[in-house]
Write a protein that holds these residues in place. Sequence first.
Motif, short mmCIF file in Angstrom:
data_model
loop_
_atom_site.label_atom_id
_atom_site.label_comp_id
_atom_site.label_asym_id
_atom_site.label_seq_id
_atom_site.Cartn_x
_atom_site.Cartn_y
_atom_site.Cartn_z
N GLU A 84 45.82 35.73 11.66
CA GLU A 84 45.56 34.49 12.40
C GLU A 84 44.29 34.61 13.24
O GLU A 84 44.29 34.48 14.47
N PRO A 85 43.15 34.85 12.61
CA PRO A 85 41.90 35.05 13.37
C PRO A 85 41.42 33.76 14.02
O PRO A 85 41.71 32.66 13.55
N VAL A 86 40.64 33.94 15.09
CA VAL A 86 40.09 32.79 15.80
C VAL A 86 38.60 32.61 15.51
O VAL A 86 38.04 31.53 15.73
N VAL A 87 37.93 33.67 15.05
CA VAL A 87 36.50 33.60 14.71
C VAL A 87 36.29 34.26 13.36
O VAL A 87 36.83 35.34 13.08
N LEU A 88 35.47 33.61 12.52
CA LEU A 88 35.05 34.16 11.23
C LEU A 88 33.54 34.37 11.28
O LEU A 88 32.79 33.43 11.56
N ILE A 89 33.10 35.61 11.03
CA ILE A 89 31.68 35.91 10.89
C ILE A 89 31.42 36.10 9.40
O ILE A 89 32.02 36.98 8.77
N ALA A 90 30.56 35.27 8.83
CA ALA A 90 30.40 35.25 7.38
C ALA A 90 28.93 35.22 6.98
O ALA A 90 28.11 34.59 7.65
N ALA A 91 28.61 35.91 5.90
CA ALA A 91 27.26 35.92 5.36
C ALA A 91 27.11 34.86 4.28
O ALA A 91 28.06 34.52 3.57
N ASP A 92 25.89 34.36 4.14
CA ASP A 92 25.62 33.34 3.13
C ASP A 92 25.68 33.91 1.72
O ASP A 92 25.91 33.18 0.75
N GLY A 93 25.50 35.22 1.58
CA GLY A 93 25.54 35.83 0.25
C GLY A 93 25.24 37.32 0.34
O GLY A 93 25.10 37.89 1.43
N TYR A 94 25.11 37.94 -0.83
CA TYR A 94 24.81 39.37 -0.88
C TYR A 94 23.99 39.66 -2.13
O TYR A 94 23.85 38.80 -3.02
N ARG A 95 23.42 40.84 -2.19
CA ARG A 95 22.59 41.26 -3.33
C ARG A 95 23.36 42.28 -4.16
O ARG A 95 23.98 43.18 -3.62
#
Length: 654
Positions: free
Chosen positions: A190-201
């Motif tokens: 039940e997280p309150v913040v998501l840190i996400a990248a636009d993509g990867y190589r």
Amino acid sequence: MPGQADDDVIFTPSPEALSEGVLACFGSWLADRRGTKPVDYEQLWSWSSTDLEEFWDSVRAFFDLRVEQDSGVVLAERSMPGASWFPGARVNYVRQALRHRLDTPAVVALTEDGRRSELTWDELRGQVGALAQWLRAHGVGRGDRVVGYLPSVAASVVGFLATASIGAVWSACSPEYTAHGAADRFDQLEPVVLIAADGYRYGGRVHDRTSTVAELRGLLPGVREVLWVDNVGLERPSGTTSYDEVVATPGEVDPVPVPFDHPLWVLYSSGTTGRPKGIVHGHGGILLEQVKLLGLHHDLRPGSRFFWFTTTSWMMWNVQVSGLLLGATIFLFDGSPTWPGPEALWRLVADQRLDCFGTSAAFLLACQKRGVDLAGVRAAGTLKSLGSTGSPLPPSCARWIAGELPGVRLGAISGGTDVCSAFVGPVPSLPVRASEMWPMLGVAVEAWDADGHPLVDEVGELVITQPMPSMPVGFWGDADGQRYHDAYFATFPGVWRHGDWATVTRHGGVIIHGRSDATMNRYGVRMGSAEIYEAVERLYEVAESLVIGIERSDGGYWMPLFVRLAPGVEASDSLVHKVKQTIRAEVSPRHVPDEVIVVDSLPHTLTGKRLEVPIKRILQGTEIGQAVNPRSVDDPAALDWFVDFARSRRPASD
């Protein structure tokens, strides 16, 4: 634990290593400060694994770990599960990680297309402080969960440290997971913040994950904020906050003291047979275990240049980040280890002048089979140790490494996500053996028979008979601790059974044979699958293999071997004969497979492990949904092949 040479010794430490290494300094410190002076490693290990209170307090003091409100009690309760370490004490992992004032970089981030960026120690502190302030401003506090859908980039390190500094709980997985695969892990927190990248190589391509992140956010209803990491230059969606803008203005780091067992991060079981179990580790236990593992056994120190090829989904990412605890420069990599060619990772090792490099046994074996030239690493002359884990390293591959990289200490380790550390591994003051590892300090390793009797020079269940500080605080959501108990302590009450077959040798070393629940037990002779893989996968025709042993209802035993062939190799009767003869000659006549079956592909967990137990269950007739969670598999189509195969080929007597 003798130091004399024999045919299995592939590396002998230099006099300088014996006198100047971190382990040697620890020994001298013990003699000066504690009056403890073991004459050799065997005595040191015996003391460390029995006098737990004195040993772990010595680790705390030697590495100057910051402990507040220290009552002087190290281990209030020795029971397993339920050991109580440093009751009443207050710590914070981040205080230790960011206390260093060095002129070397703290973090170096690399990509497969040649991009390189650095964070100094001051810059790392500033970014962690800025993000911690942002989290607090958005209502994130002690015990809240922050999750990262991120590749191994600098933002993943900053995100973790900022989260932990305020007493919140971190969890991460790499962005090659599907949205549902990531949600299987994150949703239970039940997280309150998501840190996400636009993509990867990976493999020369940029992989766009913008739509996957949007889907993932929809599967995490408690997420209030999404922090967007611009990793590959894609447009930031509306409703998200720019990570770069948040960390642009440095902030002050003020780590919050938390109880010794306060949750630091949540790692996950492979999830092959159901929803992944969230394995919770505490600040204090991880601090102690990681400085011991990396300092005393891998010889890391301020200024070391440390890289372990990993993703954020694998515990080795957490181990790598813990290099900061010792003042090491940690190297991160976003990309494929074999692009544009099989020597890519080794070129990185040479170009970045690394002194400690770690990877998987599977990668090293693939390099051996392809004859990868390591001349560049030899010429650079900086690499001191090479780590290996993930599966048993075949002795033949260990000998290849010793021949290619003379003077480099091979540091194979075996442990688990369960403890985010190792049970056995390298000892800088002892010779390296091709087939054995050494028990780690503070780890009471034994091999037991089914009745709980210790074995020497015989295969048994790997057990830990005394508590370790980094044994889990518990499983997430397991309020009464029953699942945690059943996972490790149901077989031998009060003793940790890890699920590996191991041999404790007369040298005092340990050989890991593979998972005990996937062991071949034919004609009453037990054998780990690792021995079979080593022999078969040395053949140039075989890319990888999977062996299964199935007990039949009529008392018989069916043992098929599935092989994926190397590119350009065609299946033939002569190849099948060659595989069987190789096993007969190099492994055991009793463990020659009944069938050698060529497949187009083999499925793995998302962290690259073979699916021995799930495939065995499928071949025994278990429905796929009960045998394995398809979202935990890297190639569901390969899994479907086994389902069809099971329906058509399962022995009639079953």
